[in-house]
Design a protein around this motif. Structure first.
Motif, PDB file in Angstrom:
ATOM      1  N   LEU A 147      -2.695   2.396   6.641  1.00  0.00           N
ATOM      2  CA  LEU A 147      -2.367   0.970   6.548  1.00  0.00           C
ATOM      3  C   LEU A 147      -1.680   0.452   7.797  1.00  0.00           C
ATOM      4  O   LEU A 147      -1.441  -0.737   7.912  1.00  0.00           O
ATOM      5  N   LEU A 173       2.254  -4.949   4.946  1.00  0.00           N
ATOM      6  CA  LEU A 173       1.062  -4.166   5.291  1.00  0.00           C
ATOM      7  C   LEU A 173      -0.111  -4.421   4.360  1.00  0.00           C
ATOM      8  O   LEU A 173      -1.254  -4.456   4.796  1.00  0.00           O
ATOM      9  N   LEU A 174       0.161  -4.559   3.067  1.00  0.00           N
ATOM     10  CA  LEU A 174      -0.911  -4.688   2.078  1.00  0.00           C
ATOM     11  C   LEU A 174      -0.528  -5.718   1.027  1.00  0.00           C
ATOM     12  O   LEU A 174       0.518  -5.602   0.388  1.00  0.00           O
ATOM     13  N   LEU A 218      -9.954   1.432  -0.763  1.00  0.00           N
ATOM     14  CA  LEU A 218      -9.045   1.768   0.332  1.00  0.00           C
ATOM     15  C   LEU A 218      -8.434   3.163   0.235  1.00  0.00           C
ATOM     16  O   LEU A 218      -7.647   3.551   1.103  1.00  0.00           O
ATOM     17  N   ARG A 253       0.256   5.171   4.579  1.00  0.00           N
ATOM     18  CA  ARG A 253      -1.114   5.577   4.277  1.00  0.00           C
ATOM     19  C   ARG A 253      -1.294   5.503   2.764  1.00  0.00           C
ATOM     20  O   ARG A 253      -0.420   5.923   2.009  1.00  0.00           O
ATOM     21  N   LEU A 254      -2.421   4.963   2.351  1.00  0.00           N
ATOM     22  CA  LEU A 254      -2.746   4.900   0.933  1.00  0.00           C
ATOM     23  C   LEU A 254      -3.323   6.254   0.539  1.00  0.00           C
ATOM     24  O   LEU A 254      -4.514   6.511   0.684  1.00  0.00           O
ATOM     25  N   THR A 301      -1.120  -8.183   7.955  1.00  0.00           N
ATOM     26  CA  THR A 301      -1.236  -7.816   6.552  1.00  0.00           C
ATOM     27  C   THR A 301      -2.700  -7.706   6.145  1.00  0.00           C
ATOM     28  O   THR A 301      -3.493  -8.611   6.397  1.00  0.00           O
ATOM     29  N   LEU A 302      -3.040  -6.590   5.523  1.00  0.00           N
ATOM     30  CA  LEU A 302      -4.374  -6.411   4.960  1.00  0.00           C
ATOM     31  C   LEU A 302      -4.343  -6.995   3.553  1.00  0.00           C
ATOM     32  O   LEU A 302      -3.500  -6.618   2.741  1.00  0.00           O
TER      33      LEU A 302
END
Length: 155
Positions: free
Chosen positions: A23, A82-83, A18, A116-117, A6-7
């Protein structure tokens, strides 16, 4: 719940930085019959293709399949893996720009999210993020879902 992959970002400035970032992929989760039945109970959607194991065995997929909206609902726990955004007061699911379900999720399958962000935009009091996501099925040639999710984070 965060995983080692996890970011974690702290506050809106780190989130804004970001924009455009890949991600990665989440951990796999299994889609069990119990999970499908629980979703059916929560939504009142007890269509046989999801909940009747014997009838579904003779159906087009050979086993029960997850509801498309169950697959979509699993986006949130997969994405959280992930985030993680800390240092904000509120997190809101704002909506979806696009959702497609190219392939059914058969009971017992494992799924994960690749994301993907795509965009980070300012809104009054916070940021709006747009995430391009693909929910993959382990070993399958087509994904379970392809979507674009929109969320907001407020200071």
């Amino acid at each position: 719940m965060t995983t080692p992959s996890t970011l974690t970002v702290h506050g809106l400035d780190e989130l804004k930085a970001l924009a455009g970032a890949e991600l990665g992929t989440s951990d796999w989760i299994e889609v069990t019959q119990d999970r499908i039945n629980g979703f059916a109970d929560a939504t009142g959607d007890h269509q046989w293709i999801h909940t009747d194991v014997e009838r579904a065995a003779a159906g087009p997929f050979g086993v029960p399949i997850a509801h498309g909206y169950l697959t979509l609902a699993l986006f949130i726990p997969l994405f959280t893996g992930l985030l993680e955004v800390e240092g904000v007061s509120t997190k809101v699911n704002y909506g979806l720009n696009k959702v497609r379900f190219p392939s059914p999720v058969r009971v017992g399958s494992r799924i994960r999210l690749a994301a993907r962000l795509a965009a980070v935009d300012e809104v009054p009091g916070g940021l709006q993020i747009t995430v391009d996501g693909t929910i993959e099925i382990e070993g399958a040639p087509k994904p379970a879902a392809v979507l674009q999710s929109v969320s907001r984070f407020y200071a």
